[in-house]
Design a protein around this motif. Structure first.
Motif, mmCIF file in Angstrom:
data_model
loop_
_atom_site.group_PDB
_atom_site.id
_atom_site.type_symbol
_atom_site.label_atom_id
_atom_site.label_comp_id
_atom_site.label_asym_id
_atom_site.label_seq_id
_atom_site.Cartn_x
_atom_site.Cartn_y
_atom_site.Cartn_z
ATOM 1 N N GLN A 117 0.801 -1.180 0.060
ATOM 2 C CA GLN A 117 -0.073 -0.019 -0.079
ATOM 3 C C GLN A 117 0.927 1.220 0.050
ATOM 4 O OE1 GLN A 117 -2.641 -0.677 3.318
ATOM 5 N NE2 GLN A 117 -4.223 -1.645 1.940
ATOM 6 N N TRP A 118 2.209 1.078 -0.446
ATOM 7 C CA TRP A 118 2.990 2.050 -0.419
ATOM 8 C C TRP A 118 3.246 2.853 0.800
ATOM 9 C CZ3 TRP A 118 5.712 3.107 -4.938
ATOM 10 C CH2 TRP A 118 5.367 2.514 -6.351
ATOM 11 N N HIS A 119 3.382 2.130 1.771
ATOM 12 C CA HIS A 119 3.824 2.664 3.101
ATOM 13 C C HIS A 119 5.338 2.665 3.365
ATOM 14 C CE1 HIS A 119 -0.650 1.996 4.743
ATOM 15 N NE2 HIS A 119 -0.240 3.141 4.541
ATOM 16 N N LEU A 146 3.819 7.645 -2.009
ATOM 17 C CA LEU A 146 3.091 8.111 -2.976
ATOM 18 C C LEU A 146 2.391 9.569 -2.623
ATOM 19 C CD1 LEU A 146 1.272 5.589 -5.154
ATOM 20 C CD2 LEU A 146 3.549 6.272 -5.275
ATOM 21 N N ARG A 147 1.595 9.720 -1.454
ATOM 22 C CA ARG A 147 1.343 10.632 -0.897
ATOM 23 C C ARG A 147 2.474 11.634 -0.762
ATOM 24 N NH1 ARG A 147 -1.131 8.727 3.197
ATOM 25 N NH2 ARG A 147 -3.082 8.694 2.280
ATOM 26 N N LEU A 148 3.489 11.463 -0.182
ATOM 27 C CA LEU A 148 4.552 12.189 0.195
ATOM 28 C C LEU A 148 5.109 13.027 -1.006
ATOM 29 C CD1 LEU A 148 6.685 13.395 2.055
ATOM 30 C CD2 LEU A 148 7.995 11.174 1.614
ATOM 31 N N THR A 149 5.001 12.289 -2.286
ATOM 32 C CA THR A 149 5.739 12.436 -3.527
ATOM 33 C C THR A 149 4.741 13.584 -4.272
ATOM 34 O OG1 THR A 149 6.620 10.480 -3.856
ATOM 35 C CG2 THR A 149 6.484 11.770 -5.927
ATOM 36 N N LEU A 150 3.467 13.359 -4.033
ATOM 37 C CA LEU A 150 2.664 14.269 -4.927
ATOM 38 C C LEU A 150 1.733 15.322 -4.037
ATOM 39 C CD1 LEU A 150 1.178 11.416 -7.361
ATOM 40 C CD2 LEU A 150 2.958 12.853 -7.705
ATOM 41 N N HIS A 151 1.968 15.105 -3.003
ATOM 42 C CA HIS A 151 1.156 16.251 -2.057
ATOM 43 C C HIS A 151 1.741 17.503 -2.360
ATOM 44 C CE1 HIS A 151 -0.355 18.515 1.434
ATOM 45 N NE2 HIS A 151 -1.239 17.451 1.391
ATOM 46 N N PRO A 152 1.068 18.644 -2.617
ATOM 47 C CA PRO A 152 1.573 19.937 -2.698
ATOM 48 C C PRO A 152 2.525 20.471 -1.382
ATOM 49 C CG PRO A 152 -0.745 19.987 -2.995
ATOM 50 C CD PRO A 152 -0.369 18.653 -2.574
ATOM 51 N N VAL A 177 -4.410 -1.354 -8.552
ATOM 52 C CA VAL A 177 -5.902 -1.315 -8.153
ATOM 53 C C VAL A 177 -6.388 -2.509 -8.872
ATOM 54 C CG1 VAL A 177 -7.980 -0.207 -8.003
ATOM 55 C CG2 VAL A 177 -5.817 0.979 -7.030
ATOM 56 N N LEU A 178 -6.501 -2.378 -9.878
ATOM 57 C CA LEU A 178 -7.019 -3.415 -10.913
ATOM 58 C C LEU A 178 -6.338 -4.907 -10.678
ATOM 59 C CD1 LEU A 178 -6.954 -1.653 -14.409
ATOM 60 C CD2 LEU A 178 -8.799 -1.884 -12.913
ATOM 61 N N ALA A 179 -5.313 -4.963 -10.255
ATOM 62 C CA ALA A 179 -4.632 -6.195 -10.039
ATOM 63 C C ALA A 179 -4.947 -6.833 -8.757
ATOM 64 C CB ALA A 179 -3.114 -6.387 -10.294
ATOM 65 N N THR A 180 -5.105 -6.171 -7.897
ATOM 66 C CA THR A 180 -5.371 -6.417 -6.245
ATOM 67 C C THR A 180 -6.898 -6.150 -6.022
ATOM 68 O OG1 THR A 180 -4.817 -4.153 -5.322
ATOM 69 C CG2 THR A 180 -2.897 -6.028 -5.811
ATOM 70 N N ASP A 181 -7.598 -5.303 -6.650
ATOM 71 C CA ASP A 181 -8.783 -5.087 -5.927
ATOM 72 C C ASP A 181 -8.726 -4.647 -4.243
ATOM 73 O OD1 ASP A 181 -11.593 -4.682 -6.340
ATOM 74 O OD2 ASP A 181 -12.071 -6.593 -5.392
ATOM 75 N N ASP A 182 -7.716 -3.604 -4.028
ATOM 76 C CA ASP A 182 -7.533 -3.311 -2.873
ATOM 77 C C ASP A 182 -8.318 -1.917 -2.677
ATOM 78 O OD1 ASP A 182 -6.208 -1.949 -0.602
ATOM 79 O OD2 ASP A 182 -4.964 -3.434 -0.660
ATOM 80 N N ALA A 183 -9.062 -2.052 -1.551
ATOM 81 C CA ALA A 183 -10.011 -0.928 -1.102
ATOM 82 C C ALA A 183 -9.226 0.217 -0.933
ATOM 83 C CB ALA A 183 -11.065 -1.329 -0.475
ATOM 84 N N ALA A 184 -8.032 -0.071 -0.071
ATOM 85 C CA ALA A 184 -7.296 1.051 0.569
ATOM 86 C C ALA A 184 -6.687 1.798 -0.489
ATOM 87 C CB ALA A 184 -6.266 0.571 1.553
ATOM 88 N N LEU A 185 -6.193 1.156 -1.762
ATOM 89 C CA LEU A 185 -5.250 1.548 -2.659
ATOM 90 C C LEU A 185 -6.294 2.407 -3.578
ATOM 91 C CD1 LEU A 185 -2.906 -1.409 -3.798
ATOM 92 C CD2 LEU A 185 -2.369 0.854 -2.544
ATOM 93 N N GLU A 191 -7.561 9.937 -3.941
ATOM 94 C CA GLU A 191 -6.974 11.179 -3.310
ATOM 95 C C GLU A 191 -5.821 11.780 -3.856
ATOM 96 O OE1 GLU A 191 -3.703 11.782 0.517
ATOM 97 O OE2 GLU A 191 -5.181 10.146 0.573
ATOM 98 N N LEU A 192 -5.148 11.034 -4.563
ATOM 99 C CA LEU A 192 -4.044 11.587 -5.404
ATOM 100 C C LEU A 192 -4.341 12.291 -6.581
ATOM 101 C CD1 LEU A 192 -1.225 8.765 -4.999
ATOM 102 C CD2 LEU A 192 -1.623 10.698 -3.547
ATOM 103 N N ARG A 193 -5.589 11.775 -7.132
ATOM 104 C CA ARG A 193 -5.905 12.303 -8.385
ATOM 105 C C ARG A 193 -6.647 13.654 -8.030
ATOM 106 N NH1 ARG A 193 -9.648 7.438 -10.970
ATOM 107 N NH2 ARG A 193 -7.995 6.853 -12.401
ATOM 108 N N GLY A 194 -6.728 14.129 -6.933
ATOM 109 C CA GLY A 194 -7.393 15.289 -6.416
ATOM 110 C C GLY A 194 -6.223 16.448 -6.242
#
Length: 272
Positions: A117-119, A146-152, A177-185, A191-194
């Protein structure tokens, strides 16, 4: 070792959902798994209880993550087939040693170990190049890379090719997400798309390196550094935790970046 509660959904529902996610018909899956389409239909409708071996064979053909294979076994009333250790457990001591060797040996270039989950799990000292100056709140564990990278408030303001790099990361996450169907991902992707920074698709750039790979161009002081990245997974994992681990390593893509990283590494160790 982590224990898993028996899921509320029956095996047939889980199997049908994964089959449809993978775009396979019952006939397709039955042929690949070496079972009759009639028997597979009975499994999905709950009229037949498959053996653990058949469940795992079907899961293998559908390329289902190990954690979800355990969920399917539990739904059918069987014990999980794959353990899920904590990294601190004695059983994973050889893996921890291997990871530490990889991270330390990669210096003075940045490298991190992340879970599925990219932690952030571990990092080498060179990662300080990226974390310097970011919002401290983004560095409070558990740190999501990922959040650390793309967050303003994170690395984004210093990523020269933010639109291109953002598109690359969102594309990787979308495939995961498609491969794992992971709700957290899936929630992380939304979130990141925003965040600001460009389109979801990696924008091409007209330079020699970008025609080969998507580089990370990062501004450090008055210099623009250029990196290429690699992802290392652990081969043939049989543990849920290990199956989700990845080492993300960055290599300098030009002489300026190489010289800068070596100078920073020498300064950090006191070497002149």
């Amino acid at each position: 070792m982590t224990t898993v509660a028996r899921p509320e959904r029956p095996l047939g529902d889980l199997l049908r959902e994964w089959r449809r996610t993978r775009g396979m018909s019952q006939l397709d899956l039955s042929i690949e798994a070496g079972v009759s389409a009639r028997h597979l239909s009975f499994v999905e409708t709950g009229r037949s209880r498959p053996s653990p071996d058949l469940i795992l064979r079907l899961a293998e053909q559908l390329d289902i993550p190990l954690a979800e294979r355990n969920t399917m076994l539990l739904a059918a009333g069987y014990a999980p087939a794959y353990p899920s250790h904590q990294l601190a457990d004695p059983e994973l001591a050889p893996l921890r040693a291997a990871v530490r060797q990889i991270l330390d040996g990669h210096g003075p270039y940045p490298a991190v170990l992340v879970d599925r989950q990219w932690h952030l799990v571990e990092a080498n000292p060179a990662v300080a190049l990226f974390t310097a100056g970011v919002d401290p709140r983004l560095l409070v564990p558990p740190v999501n890379v990922l959040r650390l990278t793309l967050h303003p408030g994170g690395l984004a303001p210093r990523i020269v090719n933010l639109s291109q790099w953002r598109g690359h990361l969102l594309g990787r996450l979308r495939q995961q997400v498609l491969a794992t169907d992971d709700a957290a991902l899936s929630a992380l992707l939304q979130e990141l798309r925003g965040y600001p920074g460009g389109d979801d698709v990696a924008a091409p750039e007209d330079d020699t390196l970008s025609r080969v790979v998507i580089p990370l161009r990062y501004r450090h002081g008055d210099r623009d550094l250029s990196f290429v990245s690699t992802t290392t997974l652990f081969g043939t994992p049989l543990d849920v935790t290990v199956s989700g681990l990845a080492v993300e390593a960055f290599f300098p893509a030009d002489p300026v970046t190489t010289a800068t990283l070596h100078a920073l590494g020498s300064s950090a160790t006191g070497v002149t």
